[in-house]
Design a protein around this motif. Structure first.
Motif, PDB file in Angstrom:
ATOM      1  N   GLU A   1      23.590  64.833 -60.666  1.00  0.00           N
ATOM      2  CA  GLU A   1      24.698  64.916 -59.696  1.00  0.00           C
ATOM      3  C   GLU A   1      25.637  63.718 -59.811  1.00  0.00           C
ATOM      4  OE1 GLU A   1      25.620  65.141 -54.897  1.00  0.00           O
ATOM      5  OE2 GLU A   1      23.547  65.385 -55.610  1.00  0.00           O
ATOM      6  N   HIS A   2      26.913  64.024 -59.910  1.00  0.00           N
ATOM      7  CA  HIS A   2      27.938  62.983 -60.011  1.00  0.00           C
ATOM      8  C   HIS A   2      29.035  63.253 -58.985  1.00  0.00           C
ATOM      9  CE1 HIS A   2      30.458  65.962 -62.094  1.00  0.00           C
ATOM     10  NE2 HIS A   2      29.395  66.255 -62.817  1.00  0.00           N
ATOM     11  N   ALA A   3      29.885  62.270 -58.792  1.00  0.00           N
ATOM     12  CA  ALA A   3      30.974  62.411 -57.825  1.00  0.00           C
ATOM     13  C   ALA A   3      31.918  63.530 -58.250  1.00  0.00           C
ATOM     14  CB  ALA A   3      31.737  61.097 -57.709  1.00  0.00           C
ATOM     15  N   THR A   4      32.422  64.272 -57.269  1.00  0.00           N
ATOM     16  CA  THR A   4      33.295  65.407 -57.539  1.00  0.00           C
ATOM     17  C   THR A   4      34.263  65.602 -56.386  1.00  0.00           C
ATOM     18  OG1 THR A   4      33.345  67.811 -57.913  1.00  0.00           O
ATOM     19  CG2 THR A   4      31.560  66.981 -56.540  1.00  0.00           C
ATOM     20  N   ALA A   5      35.402  66.212 -56.693  1.00  0.00           N
ATOM     21  CA  ALA A   5      36.366  66.524 -55.637  1.00  0.00           C
ATOM     22  C   ALA A   5      36.015  67.818 -54.910  1.00  0.00           C
ATOM     23  CB  ALA A   5      37.772  66.629 -56.230  1.00  0.00           C
ATOM     24  N   THR A   6      35.025  68.554 -55.401  1.00  0.00           N
ATOM     25  CA  THR A   6      34.587  69.780 -54.731  1.00  0.00           C
ATOM     26  C   THR A   6      33.685  69.415 -53.559  1.00  0.00           C
ATOM     27  OG1 THR A   6      34.696  70.997 -56.819  1.00  0.00           O
ATOM     28  CG2 THR A   6      33.401  71.981 -55.048  1.00  0.00           C
ATOM     29  N   ASN A   7      33.947  70.025 -52.416  1.00  0.00           N
ATOM     30  CA  ASN A   7      33.235  69.686 -51.182  1.00  0.00           C
ATOM     31  C   ASN A   7      31.991  70.555 -51.021  1.00  0.00           C
ATOM     32  OD1 ASN A   7      32.408  69.318 -48.457  1.00  0.00           O
ATOM     33  ND2 ASN A   7      34.503  68.802 -47.844  1.00  0.00           N
ATOM     34  N   TYR A   8      30.837  69.899 -51.000  1.00  0.00           N
ATOM     35  CA  TYR A   8      29.570  70.600 -50.798  1.00  0.00           C
ATOM     36  C   TYR A   8      28.896  70.165 -49.498  1.00  0.00           C
ATOM     37  CZ  TYR A   8      29.781  72.409 -55.576  1.00  0.00           C
ATOM     38  OH  TYR A   8      30.149  73.071 -56.718  1.00  0.00           O
ATOM     39  N   SER A   9      29.689  69.776 -48.527  1.00  0.00           N
ATOM     40  CA  SER A   9      29.119  69.300 -47.269  1.00  0.00           C
ATOM     41  C   SER A   9      28.337  70.397 -46.536  1.00  0.00           C
ATOM     42  CB  SER A   9      30.213  68.728 -46.360  1.00  0.00           C
ATOM     43  OG  SER A   9      31.222  69.688 -46.105  1.00  0.00           O
ATOM     44  N   ASP A  10      28.665  71.661 -46.796  1.00  0.00           N
ATOM     45  CA  ASP A  10      27.908  72.758 -46.177  1.00  0.00           C
ATOM     46  C   ASP A  10      26.454  72.789 -46.646  1.00  0.00           C
ATOM     47  OD1 ASP A  10      30.129  73.547 -44.793  1.00  0.00           O
ATOM     48  OD2 ASP A  10      30.613  75.249 -46.084  1.00  0.00           O
ATOM     49  N   TYR A  11      26.183  72.085 -47.727  1.00  0.00           N
ATOM     50  CA  TYR A  11      24.824  72.040 -48.273  1.00  0.00           C
ATOM     51  C   TYR A  11      24.164  70.680 -48.047  1.00  0.00           C
ATOM     52  CZ  TYR A  11      26.370  76.307 -50.525  1.00  0.00           C
ATOM     53  OH  TYR A  11      26.857  77.579 -50.765  1.00  0.00           O
ATOM     54  N   GLY A  12      24.735  69.911 -47.127  1.00  0.00           N
ATOM     55  CA  GLY A  12      24.151  68.615 -46.806  1.00  0.00           C
ATOM     56  C   GLY A  12      24.477  67.517 -47.796  1.00  0.00           C
ATOM     57  N   ILE A  13      25.492  67.742 -48.638  1.00  0.00           N
ATOM     58  CA  ILE A  13      25.902  66.749 -49.633  1.00  0.00           C
ATOM     59  C   ILE A  13      27.193  66.100 -49.142  1.00  0.00           C
ATOM     60  CG2 ILE A  13      26.612  66.388 -52.020  1.00  0.00           C
ATOM     61  CD1 ILE A  13      24.995  68.898 -52.741  1.00  0.00           C
ATOM     62  N   ALA A  14      27.166  64.783 -48.997  1.00  0.00           N
ATOM     63  CA  ALA A  14      28.338  64.074 -48.473  1.00  0.00           C
ATOM     64  C   ALA A  14      29.509  64.219 -49.435  1.00  0.00           C
ATOM     65  CB  ALA A  14      28.003  62.602 -48.270  1.00  0.00           C
ATOM     66  N   PRO A  15      30.701  64.586 -48.947  1.00  0.00           N
ATOM     67  CA  PRO A  15      31.867  64.744 -49.826  1.00  0.00           C
ATOM     68  C   PRO A  15      32.357  63.402 -50.363  1.00  0.00           C
ATOM     69  CG  PRO A  15      32.518  65.009 -47.532  1.00  0.00           C
ATOM     70  CD  PRO A  15      31.019  64.907 -47.540  1.00  0.00           C
ATOM     71  N   ASP A  16      32.962  63.438 -51.549  1.00  0.00           N
ATOM     72  CA  ASP A  16      33.479  62.227 -52.193  1.00  0.00           C
ATOM     73  C   ASP A  16      34.979  62.105 -51.963  1.00  0.00           C
ATOM     74  OD1 ASP A  16      31.000  61.453 -53.629  1.00  0.00           O
ATOM     75  OD2 ASP A  16      31.328  63.376 -54.632  1.00  0.00           O
ATOM     76  N   PRO A  17      35.470  60.900 -51.679  1.00  0.00           N
ATOM     77  CA  PRO A  17      36.920  60.705 -51.557  1.00  0.00           C
ATOM     78  C   PRO A  17      37.609  61.034 -52.876  1.00  0.00           C
ATOM     79  CG  PRO A  17      35.703  58.825 -50.666  1.00  0.00           C
ATOM     80  CD  PRO A  17      34.716  59.656 -51.404  1.00  0.00           C
ATOM     81  N   PRO A  18      38.520  61.993 -52.922  1.00  0.00           N
ATOM     82  CA  PRO A  18      39.106  62.433 -54.190  1.00  0.00           C
ATOM     83  C   PRO A  18      39.821  61.331 -54.968  1.00  0.00           C
ATOM     84  CG  PRO A  18      39.548  64.036 -52.467  1.00  0.00           C
ATOM     85  CD  PRO A  18      38.952  62.834 -51.790  1.00  0.00           C
ATOM     86  N   HIS A  19      40.367  60.304 -54.270  1.00  0.00           N
ATOM     87  CA  HIS A  19      41.124  59.296 -55.012  1.00  0.00           C
ATOM     88  C   HIS A  19      40.237  58.303 -55.748  1.00  0.00           C
ATOM     89  CE1 HIS A  19      40.355  57.266 -51.215  1.00  0.00           C
ATOM     90  NE2 HIS A  19      40.801  56.124 -51.702  1.00  0.00           N
ATOM     91  N   ILE A  20      38.896  58.405 -55.589  1.00  0.00           N
ATOM     92  CA  ILE A  20      37.994  57.611 -56.431  1.00  0.00           C
ATOM     93  C   ILE A  20      37.106  58.549 -57.264  1.00  0.00           C
ATOM     94  CG2 ILE A  20      38.018  55.501 -55.047  1.00  0.00           C
ATOM     95  CD1 ILE A  20      35.299  56.434 -53.871  1.00  0.00           C
ATOM     96  N   VAL A  21      37.665  59.716 -57.588  1.00  0.00           N
ATOM     97  CA  VAL A  21      37.027  60.672 -58.496  1.00  0.00           C
ATOM     98  C   VAL A  21      38.017  60.962 -59.616  1.00  0.00           C
ATOM     99  CG1 VAL A  21      36.122  63.014 -58.748  1.00  0.00           C
ATOM    100  CG2 VAL A  21      35.647  61.723 -56.660  1.00  0.00           C
ATOM    101  N   LYS A  22      37.548  60.964 -60.845  1.00  0.00           N
ATOM    102  CA  LYS A  22      38.418  61.274 -61.976  1.00  0.00           C
ATOM    103  C   LYS A  22      38.381  62.776 -62.235  1.00  0.00           C
ATOM    104  CE  LYS A  22      38.387  56.815 -64.362  1.00  0.00           C
ATOM    105  NZ  LYS A  22      38.002  56.052 -65.575  1.00  0.00           N
ATOM    106  N   GLY A  23      39.510  63.441 -61.979  1.00  0.00           N
ATOM    107  CA  GLY A  23      39.601  64.877 -62.158  1.00  0.00           C
ATOM    108  C   GLY A  23      39.006  65.631 -60.990  1.00  0.00           C
ATOM    109  N   LYS A  24      39.250  66.928 -60.966  1.00  0.00           N
ATOM    110  CA  LYS A  24      38.710  67.754 -59.890  1.00  0.00           C
ATOM    111  C   LYS A  24      37.192  67.878 -59.993  1.00  0.00           C
ATOM    112  CE  LYS A  24      42.356  69.192 -57.505  1.00  0.00           C
ATOM    113  NZ  LYS A  24      43.385  68.291 -58.059  1.00  0.00           N
TER     114      LYS A  24
END
Length: 573
Positions: A77-100
């Motif tokens: 698992e790596h940082a991503t701009a896709t939001n998986y908070s519905d699965y208990g995974i904290a979302p990543d701030p998109p401006h510190i993620v490279k690419g979508k």
């Protein structure tokens, strides 16, 4: 006569260890059949390959290439701009993620599988374990990435085992360096991202700032830095001339060893270790020794670029294989593009002589430009001699990058990864040649062009041939460049006591008729009779033949005809 007319080699007929041939693939790209390819598209727009797309049928087709190991890139698992908070995974701030999709080398949770790759997200670990088992059932071994130097800025493990604490959990951020800290800190300085948040997204808060992954000691890294990552502290004080503090053993060592043991326990067969030169060799010795005590056959492959450190990382660190990028890869690239003569290939061999069996040869990987791109050879045929040489020149391991065998150009402009001759690792994308080879899950190349089909068969035929003969797996090499002054044709011999093969690679786009000189020393070392008549047909299917009387050839050489970018193998014994 062409390669498809040759007798097909369909099985590995050997009673010994095969030559290590690694096939690198990114599951995110490999199984994606969505051809939308919207620039900067989201997962919903462009789709995403999944672990379950790598079926037994797909693995059988990869195995048929002569492959022994599959390197699954980007599964942790790596940082991503896709939001998986519905699965208990904290979302990543998109401006510190490279690419979508995010960089596979900005690890967010060392104990989890990337949710992008799961068909059933809550069962993503199970789906990975099933992939490892499918791979084993296919007669292949599994490699995954270990990224030890840095983590994502937003590192949050929701899958860590009981009793395991996140990196930085017990750190004292008021100390720039401390042996018990997992990170390096820049006290009293807030982190400033090189890209501001968009669309009203909140600013990433990091105070004090942590050192950036590429050893950038600045609270304001630039776009050219690895700004999405944070450097891990292995007990080397980067603020004090890189002084080492390994007693007591730093906390990061213990955490990383536990991670390695966790994945080894999942049944994988090895790690491709990212940027190993940025992690002290003392750690590698300590950790690899511990892993191999429990898993003796576990394979460690090092991404390393400094030849001065090769000896240490092999003999002290304990690595099995090292990237040979600055030696053989760079030499072959310059030979392809006409900047260096073929004789420099022999020089590159001599440069790695002390480490010969430990070097991993390749002509493509995710960091390098595609052979067929306009930034490199602009044509897969032009690059074929380099692949031929890499796979057959020495007993060294060889790596093939997914799509290389199809002539993938890597010339898309996908989003974060612009048009640079590389296939993106940051974006959601469908790779044209792979999707057509996949052919709706049949993995039979049914929608490839005839030229693409022929190129894949050419790779398959060569690598199967290599696996069939002991001379290519562990035999010796005899250089013929010293007695042949041609600038663009590379000749050499591979041999054992029982087999002798003459190989030639034409790096020109021209039909050639040349005289090949063969010295008496070659006959003696290879166990060939210096008299009598020799006749052989090219095992690569060109239809070319050689015929000569040995006593005449020793004086005058013998004639060889070659096709443009032709590569030939003749069995002399």
């Amino acid at each position: 006569m062409n390669i498809t007319d040759c007798k097909r080699v369909t099985k590995h007929n050997f009673n010994r260890m095969p030559k290590t041939i690694i096939y690198q693939l990114l599951p995110r790209l490999f199984g994606n059949r969505n051809r939308t390819n919207c620039i900067n598209g989201t997962k919903a727009d462009n789709g995403c390959g999944r672990l379950n797309d790598i079926t037994s049928q797909a693995l059988a087709a990869i195995k048929d290439l002569g492959v022994t190991h599959v390197w699954y890139t980007g599964v942790i698992e790596h940082a991503t701009a896709t939001n998986y908070s519905d699965y208990g995974i904290a979302p990543d701030p998109p401006h510190i993620v490279k690419g979508k999709a995010g960089s596979p080398y900005a690890i967010k949770d060392y104990y989890d599988i990337c949710p992008d790759l799961a068909e059933n997200i809550p069962l993503r670990i199970t789906e990975f374990e099933e992939l490892v088992e499918r791979t084993r059932q296919a007669g292949l071994k599994t490699l995954i990435d270990l990224v030890p130097n840095h983590v994502a800025r937003h590192y949050v493990s929701d899958a860590r085992p009981d009793g395991v604490f996140d990196f930085g959990h017990h750190d004292n951020p008021n100390q720039a360096f401390a042996i018990y800290n997992n990170f390096y800190y820049l006290p009293q300085q807030p982190f400033v991202a090189p890209i501001p948040p968009a669309n009203g997204d909140p600013q990433w808060q990091e105070y004090p700032a942590k050192m950036t992954g590429n050893d950038c000691i600045s609270a304001s890294p630039t776009l050219n830095d690895w700004y999405e990552t944070v450097k891990l502290n292995y007990g080397v004080n980067l603020f004090d001339g890189r002084s080492a503090h390994f007693d007591p053993i730093p906390d990061t060592w213990h955490k990383m060893l536990h991670i390695m043991q966790y994945w080894a326990g999942k049944g994988i067969d090895g790690f491709r270790c990212d940027m190993v030169e940025m992690v002290p060799v003392s750690f590698w010795h300590w950790a690899i020794t511990a892993i191999k005590k429990e898993f003796p056959d576990f394979l460690f492959v090092a991404e390393v670029y400094n030849p001065a450190l090769y000896h240490d990382y092999i003999h002290t660190g304990g690595f099995d294989l090292l990237y040979d990028k600055v030696g053989m890869y760079d030499t072959l690239r310059n030979v392809i593009t006409g900047f260096r003569p073929v004789s420099d290939i022999s020089n590159a061999i001599e440069a790695i002589a002390p480490h010969r069996g430990h070097m991993l040869f390749f002509t493509e990987n995710h960091d390098e430009q595609r052979i067929a791109s306009s930034f490199f050879a602009d044509n897969p045929r032009r690059g074929w001699p380099a692949t031929f040489v890499s796979a057959t020149l020495l007993p060294n391991a060889f790596m093939l990058y997914s799509g290389q065998e199809l002539g993938e150009k890597g010339m898309d402009s996908e989003g974060f990864s612009g048009q640079d001759g590389r296939t993106t690792i940051f974006d959601y994308w469908c790779v044209d040649t792979l999707e057509r080879w996949m052919n709706d899950g049949q993995f039979d190349g049914g929608r490839l062009t005839p030229k693409e089909q022929q190129l894949r068969e050419q790779h398959r035929h060569l690598l199967q041939l290599v696996q069939q003969h002991e001379a290519f797996v562990s035999g010796e090499v005899y250089h013929l460049t010293w007695c042949n002054t041609t600038f663009r044709v590379f000749p050499w011999v591979r041999y054992t006591q029982d087999e002798v093969f003459l190989l030639l690679a034409n790096f020109t786009n021209a039909k050639l008729q040349m005289t090949l000189n063969v010295p008496g020393d070659m006959f003696e070392k290879c166990g060939l009779k210096p008299h009598g008549f020799y006749h052989a047909e090219d095992l690569m299917g060109s239809g070319k033949q050689i015929s000569f009387f040995a006593d005449v050839a020793l004086i005058k050489g013998f004639e060889v005809k070659m096709k443009p970018y032709g590569c030939m193998i003749f069995r002399l014994k």
